[in-house]
Structures are given as structure tokens and as C-alpha cells.
Design a protein around this motif. Structure first.
Motif, PDB file in Angstrom:
ATOM      1  N   LYS A 139       0.833  -1.196   0.000  1.00 39.53           N
ATOM      2  CA  LYS A 139       0.000   0.000   0.000  1.00 39.53           C
ATOM      3  C   LYS A 139       0.866   1.244   0.000  1.00 39.53           C
ATOM      4  O   LYS A 139       0.551   2.238  -0.634  1.00 39.53           O
ATOM      5  CB  LYS A 139      -0.912  -0.004   1.218  1.00 39.53           C
ATOM      6  CG  LYS A 139      -2.284  -0.525   0.902  1.00 39.53           C
ATOM      7  CD  LYS A 139      -3.138  -0.559   2.137  1.00 39.53           C
ATOM      8  CE  LYS A 139      -2.918  -1.841   2.897  1.00 39.53           C
ATOM      9  NZ  LYS A 139      -3.489  -1.843   4.222  1.00 39.53           N
ATOM     10  N   ARG A 140       1.944   1.175   0.740  1.00 39.70           N
ATOM     11  CA  ARG A 140       2.791   2.348   0.823  1.00 39.70           C
ATOM     12  C   ARG A 140       3.537   2.592  -0.475  1.00 39.70           C
ATOM     13  O   ARG A 140       3.784   3.733  -0.848  1.00 39.70           O
ATOM     14  CB  ARG A 140       3.805   2.132   1.940  1.00 39.70           C
ATOM     15  CG  ARG A 140       3.762   3.259   2.929  1.00 39.70           C
ATOM     16  CD  ARG A 140       4.752   2.996   4.022  1.00 39.70           C
ATOM     17  NE  ARG A 140       5.636   4.123   4.126  1.00 39.70           N
ATOM     18  CZ  ARG A 140       6.815   4.064   4.715  1.00 39.70           C
ATOM     19  NH1 ARG A 140       7.240   2.923   5.183  1.00 39.70           N
ATOM     20  NH2 ARG A 140       7.540   5.132   4.812  1.00 39.70           N
TER      21      ARG A 140
ATOM     22  N   PRO B  31       2.899   1.862  -4.064  1.00 35.07           N
ATOM     23  CA  PRO B  31       1.870   1.281  -4.935  1.00 35.07           C
ATOM     24  C   PRO B  31       2.411   0.638  -6.205  1.00 35.07           C
ATOM     25  O   PRO B  31       1.704  -0.090  -6.861  1.00 35.07           O
ATOM     26  CB  PRO B  31       0.957   2.460  -5.258  1.00 35.07           C
ATOM     27  CG  PRO B  31       1.686   3.672  -4.845  1.00 35.07           C
ATOM     28  CD  PRO B  31       2.754   3.301  -3.891  1.00 35.07           C
TER      29      PRO B  31
ATOM     30  N   TYR C   6      -0.091  14.385  -0.919  1.00 32.41           N
ATOM     31  CA  TYR C   6      -1.366  14.131  -1.568  1.00 32.41           C
ATOM     32  C   TYR C   6      -2.522  14.420  -0.631  1.00 32.41           C
ATOM     33  O   TYR C   6      -3.543  14.931  -1.023  1.00 32.41           O
ATOM     34  CB  TYR C   6      -1.450  12.697  -2.052  1.00 32.41           C
ATOM     35  CG  TYR C   6      -0.713  12.506  -3.342  1.00 32.41           C
ATOM     36  CD1 TYR C   6      -1.150  13.156  -4.484  1.00 32.41           C
ATOM     37  CD2 TYR C   6       0.423  11.730  -3.394  1.00 32.41           C
ATOM     38  CE1 TYR C   6      -0.471  13.015  -5.670  1.00 32.41           C
ATOM     39  CE2 TYR C   6       1.109  11.582  -4.573  1.00 32.41           C
ATOM     40  CZ  TYR C   6       0.658  12.226  -5.714  1.00 32.41           C
ATOM     41  OH  TYR C   6       1.324  12.078  -6.877  1.00 32.41           O
TER      42      TYR C   6
ATOM     43  N   VAL D 254      -6.568  16.652  -1.123  1.00 32.00           N
ATOM     44  CA  VAL D 254      -7.835  15.957  -1.262  1.00 32.00           C
ATOM     45  C   VAL D 254      -9.019  16.893  -1.087  1.00 32.00           C
ATOM     46  O   VAL D 254     -10.046  16.721  -1.714  1.00 32.00           O
ATOM     47  CB  VAL D 254      -7.896  14.771  -0.287  1.00 32.00           C
ATOM     48  CG1 VAL D 254      -9.261  14.156  -0.287  1.00 32.00           C
ATOM     49  CG2 VAL D 254      -6.866  13.749  -0.686  1.00 32.00           C
TER      50      VAL D 254
ATOM     51  N   VAL E 103     -11.524  19.744   1.360  1.00 28.55           N
ATOM     52  CA  VAL E 103     -12.146  19.860   2.673  1.00 28.55           C
ATOM     53  C   VAL E 103     -13.222  18.821   2.892  1.00 28.55           C
ATOM     54  O   VAL E 103     -13.319  18.231   3.943  1.00 28.55           O
ATOM     55  CB  VAL E 103     -12.796  21.249   2.842  1.00 28.55           C
ATOM     56  CG1 VAL E 103     -12.646  21.730   4.259  1.00 28.55           C
ATOM     57  CG2 VAL E 103     -12.236  22.226   1.842  1.00 28.55           C
ATOM     58  N   THR E 104     -14.042  18.619   1.881  1.00 23.01           N
ATOM     59  CA  THR E 104     -15.225  17.801   2.108  1.00 23.01           C
ATOM     60  C   THR E 104     -14.927  16.317   2.060  1.00 23.01           C
ATOM     61  O   THR E 104     -15.797  15.520   2.339  1.00 23.01           O
ATOM     62  CB  THR E 104     -16.297  18.112   1.072  1.00 23.01           C
ATOM     63  OG1 THR E 104     -15.687  17.992  -0.203  1.00 23.01           O
ATOM     64  CG2 THR E 104     -16.851  19.495   1.261  1.00 23.01           C
ATOM     65  N   SER E 105     -13.740  15.982   1.678  1.00 23.90           N
ATOM     66  CA  SER E 105     -13.459  14.562   1.609  1.00 23.90           C
ATOM     67  C   SER E 105     -13.435  13.976   3.010  1.00 23.90           C
ATOM     68  O   SER E 105     -12.722  14.430   3.887  1.00 23.90           O
ATOM     69  CB  SER E 105     -12.112  14.336   0.946  1.00 23.90           C
ATOM     70  OG  SER E 105     -11.739  13.012   1.133  1.00 23.90           O
ATOM     71  N   GLU E 106     -14.220  12.944   3.173  1.00 26.43           N
ATOM     72  CA  GLU E 106     -14.234  12.328   4.490  1.00 26.43           C
ATOM     73  C   GLU E 106     -13.407  11.078   4.522  1.00 26.43           C
ATOM     74  O   GLU E 106     -13.290  10.410   5.523  1.00 26.43           O
ATOM     75  CB  GLU E 106     -15.663  12.012   4.892  1.00 26.43           C
ATOM     76  CG  GLU E 106     -16.241  13.154   5.662  1.00 26.43           C
ATOM     77  CD  GLU E 106     -17.708  13.285   5.388  1.00 26.43           C
ATOM     78  OE1 GLU E 106     -18.347  12.253   5.146  1.00 26.43           O
ATOM     79  OE2 GLU E 106     -18.196  14.409   5.395  1.00 26.43           O
ATOM     80  N   GLN E 107     -12.892  10.777   3.375  1.00 22.23           N
ATOM     81  CA  GLN E 107     -12.053   9.590   3.347  1.00 22.23           C
ATOM     82  C   GLN E 107     -10.794   9.862   4.156  1.00 22.23           C
ATOM     83  O   GLN E 107     -10.101  10.849   3.957  1.00 22.23           O
ATOM     84  CB  GLN E 107     -11.675   9.312   1.910  1.00 22.23           C
ATOM     85  CG  GLN E 107     -10.607   8.265   1.821  1.00 22.23           C
ATOM     86  CD  GLN E 107     -10.899   7.331   0.694  1.00 22.23           C
ATOM     87  OE1 GLN E 107     -11.495   7.719  -0.297  1.00 22.23           O
ATOM     88  NE2 GLN E 107     -10.508   6.110   0.846  1.00 22.23           N
ATOM     89  N   GLU E 108     -10.531   8.958   5.061  1.00 19.04           N
ATOM     90  CA  GLU E 108      -9.331   9.141   5.844  1.00 19.04           C
ATOM     91  C   GLU E 108      -8.126   8.941   4.940  1.00 19.04           C
ATOM     92  O   GLU E 108      -7.953   7.879   4.361  1.00 19.04           O
ATOM     93  CB  GLU E 108      -9.255   8.120   6.986  1.00 19.04           C
ATOM     94  CG  GLU E 108     -10.334   8.258   7.999  1.00 19.04           C
ATOM     95  CD  GLU E 108     -11.503   7.350   7.707  1.00 19.04           C
ATOM     96  OE1 GLU E 108     -11.890   6.616   8.615  1.00 19.04           O
ATOM     97  OE2 GLU E 108     -12.041   7.372   6.581  1.00 19.04           O
TER      98      GLU E 108
ATOM     99  N   PRO F 296      -4.436   8.141   4.087  1.00 20.59           N
ATOM    100  CA  PRO F 296      -3.518   7.283   4.828  1.00 20.59           C
ATOM    101  C   PRO F 296      -2.565   8.128   5.665  1.00 20.59           C
ATOM    102  O   PRO F 296      -2.007   9.104   5.181  1.00 20.59           O
ATOM    103  CB  PRO F 296      -2.767   6.540   3.726  1.00 20.59           C
ATOM    104  CG  PRO F 296      -3.015   7.308   2.479  1.00 20.59           C
ATOM    105  CD  PRO F 296      -4.311   7.999   2.645  1.00 20.59           C
TER     106      PRO F 296
END
Lengths: 413, 750
Positions: free
Chosen positions: A135-136, A138, A212, A216, A218-223, A225
Motif C-alpha cells: 500500500k505504501r 503502490p 497528496y 484531497v 475539505v469535504t473529503s471524508e475519506q481518511e 492514509p
């Protein structure tokens, strides 16, 4: 051609010690970053490129990996790749057990970082890959076909680190795997207190993921990494694909390297001072030439470069002999009707009439009696091989180790 | 282009017709209740129906024949297509195929096989793909590669995603092991995010046999587009259990020793700016949200809002990605912050604030309201002082004044809410009652649950005025995060922890595909799971609803609620198991035969060990001869004890077994008048099970402690439990006393 190095120091160590220990002992002589290599490495890696990688990124360690050349066979008493001789040799040095481990190597394509070094067995069906590493990084290149060429550059602190951890004796087997693992194992990193060794002035590596995550929005709620920085420890690898070279650390590889060098050598494949008897065939890559007289040999100019075999200065070859895919050294005497295939014959060897030599290594000053058939064998220096010997997969050496090599032995690997 | 090989038409016709199979049906219910009235593919993304994007994508890529496989709302799709063809004039040949019997992508491909219309390589994609790539290039590469590698069977189109980009999959980590030069897929591994297995995974070394170096990619996203060779439908026909492309087919072929077919990946790199490099499928509302935002922020250029794909729109772009159609009226004092699409004739009144949202045509937002990160379909009106956060509002939804909508809500068409209503996060509300048929398909909607403290969830489903407001009109459709139901199952299965974890994470990840659901929302702490019995208020509302069922089926109260679909399955299993055992008993079958039959039954129904215990005990109870208790129970246990063994492995299982026995007896006691003999039977069963070493001493003691601590209200029969006191005393006092003693003690205590 280089002009020569400023100063060469030759150091001698009586004891059989590991590579890392050598560096530890030398720590007071090493002032800055240091290049470490072994004398059995032959490679066409442009040193400039490799060192530039180091200079640009200033990693803790940089290493060279080369793709393993496919072997053409030869040079082996060797089902087990000529380990017999080594075992004999190392039997006087019990600490050095020579078992070459195969590794699956993982290198991040984007940063050239060496992130995975997993030993494997031939029996293994699969390897465990750590998801966190994938994952780190890719885009990861993994291969079990990369050979550690034993060319390293170490930051100065690594030498101190070796000195402080006396348990580390081998570079390849202990130090490098440890550092590779410590890159992604915070526990390991802190356990060995690597931080304290690293010069505190050095800049921490800014992780890509950090940059990165800011993009992303402000509204991105995806945490995003969590950026993981384990400090400035980094191990880089320079990969040489389709390289010519390798390490002559066992007989088949030694044999292969001989042939490879003969092939790419600029020197004439048969030295002008060598003499070749009538009807003798020295087989070049695809072309065959037949010497027509017994005097100083004749050969066509066109054959000189692209050859498979090499015959050294002052070597005399009798009539009706045939030399294929082989390297013959200086001042050898080769009789009539001799067939040499896929072999290495070192200087001052004499081979009498009717000998057949196949996939073998013949050391200096060896004398082989007539009509012997020797295949897949090694013959140690100064050995007298009686006539009509038939040997297959054997090692013929003079008894007594003192007659063998002299000098220091460093267990690489 | 490669000439056709088998059909030997004349040379002019040898050019292949490029065919595409578009799967319109999504086989999930992420968009319910929004997709209740109209098919999902006609829901708007940035005010353009999803299908439009896909058809446009097909047309610009030069596809000549498109086969749409539809299931629900087929008529509406046909009608839409009529309009589409009329509007566009020259379009690919589009045929609509009925996929009514299909339950998965695999079924559709089997239909494709039977249809026999596909003559060569074809494009497979789902009807919710938004993309700007030129598929023709991918197709041609596939054809070229076919000449080199005749074993090639599929080319997956994968998009390279930079780490941390919002489009990154939220639910799974996918690893592709590729050939560095040809992009052949050598190995594929997926894991659910956050699952325990997310640490190490094995990769076969076998792949190094053919290549020296393998590239491991973890930044590739499945775009739901693939180029298939014509054998792919055949594969699905041969392997009837293949459900989806990647997890079944790709992995199946890769891991198989029989198949030699090769697969390739086409990677859309985000560095190749010259041509499109964006393709993503709307797989859930979360993806819907992300793709909408990507369109707004021009990732998919030239597919943008202001490229006005629909003929009657006239969007213009203002700074900060604000797109306005004609007739938009903004009050002098309102905040239109960035990333906004405003449809035709939309009115925003004074003091309102719109951020990161899409509003359809004719929407009205009255004064002092906030709409943030939300999607309002056409003809929606938002009253004064409302707030809408990260939600989707269907066509014609009316929010009266002061309605607060929490994040992740989905409000179906024509629902009226308010005034003064507060909708908790992740609520789904529809204008109609939720029909029964949805229950079996949808994991997430199994039972309505609301985080309301004092309300009975059941009554809410019917008259939810307390939620929808006084003038409100709407029915609850269930929340988007009742993973807890499935999670409940997890607790029961202590025997097979591995599979249960998977189930749990599947449920969790199912929820993650909903918009605005974050890991935090679905991540249950281990402590919560083990909180036994759960004291959470909202959990309890779930129980109260299902409590009556629980008593019927005899499941102990501390087992959690099970969804109806699962329950039906369980009922079936129960019935069949009891019948099987009956048969075995009546026909005097061997124990081993019965065991085998039970096993296959268990497999068929995926029955949990709890259920097996329950079924066993239920049948057991029917076989007891009440006139000859001691003898009949002893005989039963002696003969059938091997049946108990596989389900009573470990202390926990045995403790549960005790609960089952207790519950069973309590049920019988409710029917029979002579509670005395029931108590007697209970004691005897426990004793003989103990003698047969099915239940250990420890388990009995532990269960007894547990049972004593239970409050009376929890539905257990205290008298039954107390009747065991004798046995317990005996167990506690001595280990190795003679059995006669216990016998007499038992008799005495009775």
C-alpha cells in the motif's frame, strides 16, 4: 581507462571474520561515506549512475542488484554448484558456512527504495507479501532473479551502527535485511535505536502520501492514509537489468563469467603469439576457421571480435584440436587431437594428446596425461593427472590445503 | 482490426462489428429508495442521467452495437432510449435485453452466452460508468495482443489512482501482480479494508517461472470496464458459480491449474493527459458522491457539466467550479461557495448557503438554509432554516421549515418532511412503505433501526410523524448503517471465527459504500461487540422489535436479532433438520448416516452452530416419552450422542448448549401443565449429556453462574435453573463420587 586510485591500502586479517566485522574493525579509518565491494564482482554497472543515485538521495545504504544471467552450464563438478571445493576450503573455517540464500527482492519503482528482502527456499510455493508495504509503495517490482552484486555505499553512521551491534557479522545476511525491515517496522527501528546513529542534522524524508493528503480537499471524508515517517532511514537499490556480469562466487558462475568476458573482450580472440597446429578448429561463435599450417597461425581478420573462445599469449595448440566456447590462458601447451569445450584452462597448463575436456576448470600448471576424458570437473593447481584418466563430476586437487590459495579469506554472503 | 476467423463472410464484411454488453442492473440496493420509481441508471449525476454518460461513452468510442441488459424498470429504460435515439439521430445499434432471471453479473453473462449474438471480442461494462477514455484504443490493443497471445481471454481496464485520492476504493485493497512489459495479470489478491487478514498475504512464486520480474500494483481501481474475448460467456456458462468478473472469474482462472488462459490489464495512467484517463463506476452512493465531485472539478474533461450533454441545458461555468443553467435566481445575499451545480430555474433565497452540492432543475432553497455536500434532484424545495448535510434528496422532495437532515440520509421521491423535524444521520425515508421483496436482497435494510431513544422502531415504520414532522409524509426505509444486524450473527458463531470476521467486515464494507459513511461510523470497537447483553439504547430498539420472534423460535434472548431473510433460511433449516432427524429415528438409521445428512443440510443453509444446537434440541424434545422420562432420555442420549459432538466443541459452545436445553424446556413448560415433569426432564437431559461427556462440568458451572445473574425479566425460567441446584452442588462438592449418589440427590431435590 582510469588513471589509478590515489592510494591503495591492503589490509590483512588472519582470522576468518564476517564482512560486517571487517567494517567494524576499520571504523576508525573510515572518515565518511564508504563504498564496499567484494573482489569477485564483475559488472558493467556504470559507476557514475549508481553513485549519482546515492548522491541525489543520500540514502543510508545503496546497493546494486543485477539480473542474474542465465547460465550456460559448465564449470561444475556441480550438481550442487561446486560447493564441494568450497566446503573443503571452508572446512578449516567453521564459522563460514557457505549457503547462498535466494531472496525475493522488492523495490519501489518510483523511489528506487529497497523495501522487501525475503529469503526463499526452492521448495517454497509462495511468499508472504506485506500488504502495508504494497500500500505504501503502490508500484513495486518484485523478483527472485535479482542478485545482490555486493556493491554497497554506506553512510558513515552505518559503520558506527555495525560497531555498536557486535551481533551483526555479515553485511548481506544480517545488516542489509535488518535495515530494510527497519524502514517499515517502527518497533525494530526504535529497538535498535537507529535514530541515535543517524546524524540529527539530516532532513527527514517527506513522504509522498503527505503531499497528496493535502490536495484531497475539505469535504473529503475519506481518511487519507496517515503519513508514516520512520525517520531518515532508507535503503536504496540500483537495479541493472540485462546486465553483463555477476559474482564469481561459485564455479559455474566463474565459468560463465569467463566466457562472457571472452565474448565482449576487445582483445583478439586468439593472441597473435599463440600457435595453432594444422587442422585445429577454434570454434568461434558461429564461424569455423581451420588453420592451414603448423607455423605461426593464420586466421581471418573477420573472426577476431565476435568470438566465443579466447586463447592467450604464447599458447601452443597442436594439430586437429578443437576449442569451443572456452577460455585458454597464457603459455599453455595443448597437444594434438584435443577437444576443449565449455571450459576454462588457466595459464601454464599442459594438456597432452587426445584429451577431451568438457565443462571443466583447469587451474595453473596442471598437467593432464594423454587420452584422458574429463567432464564437469575441476582440477586444482599443479595437479598431475595421469594418462587415461576418466573423470566426471570430480574435483582433482593436490592434497593439503597449504598448497592451495594463499591470502585472506573473507566469507562473502 | 483482426479479421473474423470463424465466420467466413466475404472480405469486405470481414471487419468486426464492435459490440458492447452493458449491464444496466446493478444487483444491489444502494440507491433504494431513490431507485424505487425509476431505474438507477436514470438517476442524475450532475443533472444528467447516468445512462447518458455510458451511452455517450460508447458512441464516442465507436462502438457499433450495444446490448443493454436490464432487469428492473425495463419500460422506463426503453422509453428513455426512444428519446435518446430521437434526440441524437445517429447512434449505435442499441438492443435492450431482458435479464429478469439474473441475480448477478455472472447470470447476465450466461444470458449473453445463450443469446449467441456476440460474434467476437466485446466490451463489457456496467451502465453507470462515467469515463472520458477512448475505448477504441484499448479495444485495438486487445485485438493486437490477441495475435501475439491467442490464450488471452480478457483485458481489464484499470485506473491508476494516486494515493489518497477520494476515488480510491473504500472497501477493498486490490493487488495486481503484473508482467512489467505486457501487463499480463499474473496474480490477483483482494482483501477487505480493516479486516484482520489485512497484514500478510501469500503470493505464489510460480509466477516467476515465466517472468523474471513482477510488478505489484496496489493503486489500481477497477473501472467496471473490460474487453472480453468471445469465450468469456462460455466460461461463465461452464462455471455456474461465477458471480462477478474480478473476484470469481479472474481469480478463478488465475488460480486454476486447468485453465491456461491469460488476462491482461490496461492501465489508465493519470500522466497521459493527451487522452482521457478517467473511468469509474457508480457502485454505491459513496462512489456517486465522489464521481459527481470529480465531474464538477473537471477530472473527466471533456465530460463536464458545461459540455451540456443534454440538449436542453445551458450550463456555464463560473469561477470556483460553480455551474449555472439558465434561469437561476440567486438572492442578493446568499452564499454560493465552490463546486456547485445549479439546475434550470433554481432559486436560492436570502441568507442561504450552498456548498459542494448539486441542485436539479426547479429547486427552491428558502431563506437561511444550508445545503452542504448534498444532491438535490429536480423539483426539490427546501424550506426556511433547514440544513441538509451530505445527503441525497429525490425528485420532488419537500422540506418544510426547520428541517435538519443529518449526513448520509437518502430521501425518496415526493417525500414531505417537517416542519421542525430532525432526521438522524443515515436515515432512509420513502414516500411508500418498503415492500417485502427487498428484504431478501439487501443486507443493510434488514430491519429498520433508528437512533431514537424512546421510540418503538416498529411503530415508527407505520406512523413516523415524530420523525417526518407534523405535516410530513413518508415511511422509514431503514438506515444505511445497520451492519449491526449482521454483526449480531458474529457473536453467535464462536466456532468459526474466521468466516464470521469476514461476514462482519463484509457488512461493514457494504455500509462503507454508502455516501458519507466513514470508517468511524461502522467501526465497532471490540468492546462494544462483546458487551453482552448490549445496553445501547438504539441496539435495544432493535431487539424490542424482534423480541416476539425470538421467543417463537426459541432463540435465547441474548442472541441478537436476525434479519428476516436469514430467519426464513433458518426456519427452513430448522424444519428440515428436525424432519431429517425424525426420519433417522423412525427408520432406525445409523448415527453416522444421520450425521452426514445433517452436515449436508448445514452446508446448504449455512447454518450456524447455534442453530444446529437448537434444531437438535428441538427434535430431541419431541422424542421424549413423558411417561417414562428417565429411560427414554437415557436411551436417546446413548443412541444419538454423536450428533451432539460436532456442535459442542469448546466451553462456549457447551454453555450455549445449556441455554438451548433450558430454553427448550422452558418452551415445553409453557405448553404443558405439569411443570414438575418438565423440570425433571431438564435435570435428566443435563445429567445424561454430562455423563456422555457432551457438556463438561466447567460448562455447567459457568452457565449456572451466568444464568443466576440474569434478571428475571430476560425470559428465562428461574424455577428450571434452580431445579439444577442439586446437580450443581454435587459438581461443586465432589469430583469423583458415585453416580448413584447424584441420582438419588436429583430425585430428592425434586
Amino acid at each position: 581507462m582510469h588513471e589509478g586510485v590515489a592510494r591503495v591500502n591492503i589490509l590483512h586479517d588472519d582470522e576468518m571474520i564476517g564482512t560486517a566485522e571487517v567494517l567494524g574493525n576499520l571504523s576508525d579509518r573510515i572518515k565518511g561515506d564508504v563504498i564496499v565491494t567484494s573482489c569477485d564482482t564483475i559488472t558493467d554497472v556504470p559507476a557514475q549512475q549508481f553513485l549519482d543515485l546515492y548522491r541525489l538521495n543520500r540514502p543510508s545504504v545503496a546497493a546494486v542488484f543485477s539480473e542474474i544471467m542465465s547460465s550456460e552450464g559448465g564449470g561444475g563438478s556441480s550438481k550442487d554448484e561446486g560447493k564441494l571445493l568450497e566446503q573443503f576450503f571452508y572446512s578449516h573455517h567453521p564459522r563460514a558456512q557457505h549457503v547462498e540464500t535466494k531472496y525475493v527482492v522488492g523495490i519501489d519503482q518510483r523511489s528506487s527504495r529497497l523495501v522487501m528482502l525475503k529469503p526463499t527456499d526452492d521448495d517454497d510455493k509462495s511468499i508472504d507479501v506485506r500488504s502495508s508495504i504494497c500500500k505504501r509503495y503502490p508500484s513495486l517490482a518484485i523478483s527472485n532473479n535479482f542478485l545482490d552484486a555486493h556493491i554497497y555505499v554506506f553512510s558513515r553512521w552505518v559503520i558506527d551502527f555495525i560497531k555498536a551491534n557486535s551481533g551483526i557479522t555479515s553485511l548481506q545476511e544480517q545488516l542489509i535485511p535488518l535495515l530494510v525491515r527497519a524502514q517499515s517496522h517502527p518497533q525494530l527501528y526504535s529497538k535498535y535505536r537507529i535514530d541515535e546513529f543517524i546524524n540529527p542534522k539530516s532532513e527527514p524524508v517527506v513522504e509522498e502520501s503527505m503531499q497528496y493528503s493535502q490536495n484531497v480537499g475539505v469535504t473529503s471524508e475519506q481518511e487519507a492514509p496517515a503519513p508514516k515517517t520512520y525517520g531518515p532511514l532508507s535503503v536504496f537499490a540500483y537495479v541493472r537489468r540485462n546486465c553483463i556480469g555477476g559474482r564469481a562466487n561459485n564455479n559455474p558462475r566463474y565459468c560463465d563469467l569467463n566466457k562472457v568476458i571472452a565474448r565482449i573482450s576487445q582483445a583478439p580472440s586468439v593472441d597473435a603469439s599463440a600457435s595453432v597446429g594444422a587442422k585445429t578448429v577454434v570454434r568461434y561463435k558461429q564461424m569455423v576457421t581451420t588453420a592451414s599450417s603448423s607455423s605461426s597461425l593464420l586466421f581471418n581478420n573477420e573472426l577476431e571480435v565476435t568470438t566465443d573462445s579466447q586463447v592467450g599469449r604464447g599458447t601452443k595448440i597442436g594439430q586437429k584440436s578443437k576449442i569451443e566456447k572456452s577460455v585458454v590462458g597464457f603459455h599453455c601447451t595443448i597437444g594434438n587431437n584435443v577437444k576443449i569445450t565449455n571450459s576454462v584452462v588457466m595459464d601454464y597448463a599442459s594438456i597432452e594428446d587426445g584429451v577431451t575436456l568438457d565443462s571443466s576448470i583447469v587451474c595453473q600448471n596442471v598437467h593432464i596425461g594423454s587420452n584422458s576424458t574429463i567432464s564437469k570437473s575441476e582440477i586444482g593447481a599443479r595437479k598431475e593427472v595421469p594418462a587415461d584418466t576418466i573423470a566426471k563430476g570430480e574435483q582433482l586437487i593436490l592434497s593439503g590445503p597449504s598448497e592451495g590459495t594463499s591470502g585472506i579469506a573473507i566469507a562473502f554472503g | 482490426m483482426a479479421p473474423k476467423q470463424k465466420t467466413g463472410g466475404n472480405t469486405e464484411k470481414a471487419k468486426e462489428v464492435i459490440q458492447a454488453v452493458v449491464i444496466v442492473e446493478s444487483f444491489d440496493e444502494y440507491f433504494q429508495p431513490l431507485s424505487y420509481n425509476i431505474p438507477r441508471c436514470l438517476l442524475p449525476i450532475c443533472n444528467v442521467p447516468m445512462l447518458e454518460y455510458t451511452l455517450e461513452f460508447m458512441a464516442t468510442s465507436g462502438v457499433q452495437e450495444v446490448y443493454l441488459f436490464c432487469k428492473s424498470h425495463m419500460e422506463k429504460i426503453k422509453e428513455y432510449l426512444k428519446g435518446y435515439i430521437k434526440r441524437k439521430g445517429k447512434v449505435p445499434l442499441i438492443s435492450v435485453c431482458n435479464a429478469n432471471s439474473s441475480l448477478s453479473v455472472g447470470d447476465v453473462l450466461r444470458d449473453v452466452y445463450r443469446m449467441a449474438q456476440i460474434s467476437g471480442h466485446f466490451i463489457l461494462c456496467s451502465a453507470n460508468v462515467v469515463s472520458n477514455i477512448n475505448l477504441m484504443r484499448v479495444y485495438e490493443e486487445h485485438i493486437k495482443r490477441q495475435a501475439r497471445d491467442p490464450a488471452q481471454i480478457i483485458t481489464l481496464v484499470l485506473m491508476e489512482v494516486s494515493q489518497g485520492h477520494r476515488i480510491e476504493s473504500r472497501t477493498e485493497n486490490a493487488y495486481y501482480f503484473l508482467h512489467p512489459q505486457t501487463n499480463q495479470i499474473l496474480h490477483h489478491h483482494t482483501e477487505l479494508k480493516g479486516s484482520k487478514s489485512e497484514d500478510n498475504f501469500p503470493a505464489p512464486l510460480e509466477m516467476f517461472a515465466t517472468v523474471k520480474e513482477v510488478e505489484v500494483r496496489s493503486d489500481l481501481l477497477d473501472t467496471c470496464i473490460a474487453i472480453c474475448s468471445k469465450d468469456v460467456p462460455q466460461f461463465f456458462e461452464d462455471n455456474f458459480d461465477y458471480q462477478c468478473i474480478r473476484n470469481d472469474f479472474v481469480k478463478g482462472v488465475l488460480h486454476s491449474d486447468i485453465y491456461v488462459e491469460t488476462m491482461y490489464a490496461h492501465i489508465l495512467q493519470d500522466t497521459s493527459f493527451k487522452e482521457g484517463c478517467y473511468a469509474a463506476g457508480v457502485t454505491g452512493t459513496a462512489a456517486y458522491d465522489i464521481i459527481s465531485r470529480d465531474i464538477i472539478s473537471r477530472w473527466v474533461y471533456p465530460v463536464c457539466v458545461d459540455s451540456n450533454i443534454l440538449p436542453d441545458t445551458d450550463y456555464k461555468q463560473d469561477p470556483e467550479s460553480v455551474y449555472k443553467d439558465s434561469g437561476v435566481v440567486l438572492a442578493r445575499q446568499c452564499w454560493i461557495e465552490k463546486n456547485i451545480v445549479l439546475g434550470k430555474n433554481t432559486h436560492i433565497e436570502k441568507g442561504s448557503r450552498i456548498r459542494h452540492s448539486v441542485l436539479g432543475d426547479n429547486c427552491v432553497v428558502k431563506s437561511d438554509s444550508i445545503v452542504q455536500g448534498s444532491y438535490l434532484f429536480s423539483n426539490t424545495s427546501v424550506g426556511k432554516g433547514c440544513s441538509v448535510l451530505r445527503s441525497i434528496l429525490g425528485f420532488g422532495v419537500q422540506l418544510l421549515d426547520n428541517v435538519k437532515i443529518g449526513r448520509g440520509c437518502m430521501i425518496g421521491d415526493n417525500v414531505i418532511l417537517g416542519p421542525n423535524a430532525t432526521i438522524p444521520p443515515f436515515t432512509r425515508i420513502a414516500a411508500v412503505k418498503k415492500p417485502e421483496e427487498f428484504e431478501d436482497l439487501d443486507l443493510g435494510t434488514a430491519s429498520p433501526s433508528l437512533s431514537q431513544d424512546d421510540n418503538d422502531a416498529k411503530s415508527l415504520t407505520n406512523v413516523p410523524t415524530s420523525v417526518v414532522g407534523v405535516q410530513g409524509r413518508g415511511f422509514l426505509w431503514g438506515s444505511t448503517t445497520n451492519y449491526k444486524d449482521v454483526d449480531g450473527d458474529r457473536e453467535d458463531d464462536y466456532d468459526s471465527e474466521e468466516s464470521d470476521n469476514m461476514e462482519y467486515f463484509e457488512a461493514q464494507n457494504y455500509c462503507l459504500n454508502y455516501m458519507a459513511v466513514t470508517m468511524k461510523d461502522v467501526d465497532l470497537k471490540e468492546a462494544d461487540i462483546l458487551d453482552y447483553p448490549p445496553s445501547d439504547d438504539d441496539l435495544e430498539s432493535e431487539y424490542s422489535e424482534d423480541a416476539s420472534d425470538d421467543v417463537d423460535s426459541g432463540i435465547p434472548i441474548n442472541d441478537l436479532a436476525i434479519s428476516d431473510a436469514a430467519k426464513q433460511n433458518e426456519d427452513e433449516y430448522m424444519m428440515e433438520a428436525v424432519e431429517t432427524l425424525d426420519r433417522a429415528h423412525n427408520n432406525k438409521h445409523e448415527v453416522s448416516t444421520a450425521l452426514l445428512e445433517l452436515k449436508s443440510l448445514r452446508m446448504a443453509h449455512n447454518a450456524s452452530p447455534e442453530l444446529q444446537r437448537l434444531a437438535l434440541m428441538r427434535w430431541f424434545a419431541t422424542k421424549i416419552d413423558w411417561n417414562n422420562l428417565n429411560k427414554s432420555i437415557k436411551a436417546l442420549v446413548d443412541k444419538w450422542n454423536p450428533l451432539f459432538e460436532p456442535v459442542t466443541d469448546g466451553d462456549e459452545a457447551q454453555i450455549h448448549m445449556m441455554w438451548v436445553v433450558e430454553q427448550c424446556c422452558a418452551n415445553i413448560a409453557a405448553d404443558r401443565s405439569d411443570t414438575k415433569s418438565v423440570r425433571m426432564a431438564f435435570q435428566l437431559i443435563v445429567r445424561y449429556l454430562f455423563d456422555a461427556e457432551i457438556i463438561s462440568e466447567d460448562a455447567i458451572l459457568e452457565w449456572f453462574d451466568e444464568a443466576k445473574d440474569k434478571p428475571d425479566s430476560s425470559g428465562i425460567d428461574v424455577t428450571l435453573i434452580n431445579s439444577l441446584q442439586g446437580l450443581i452442588d454435587y459438581l461443586q462438592s465432589s469430583d469423583e463420587e458415585s453416580e448413584e449418589d447424584t441420582d438419588s440427590e436429583d430425585e430428592d431435590s425434586e
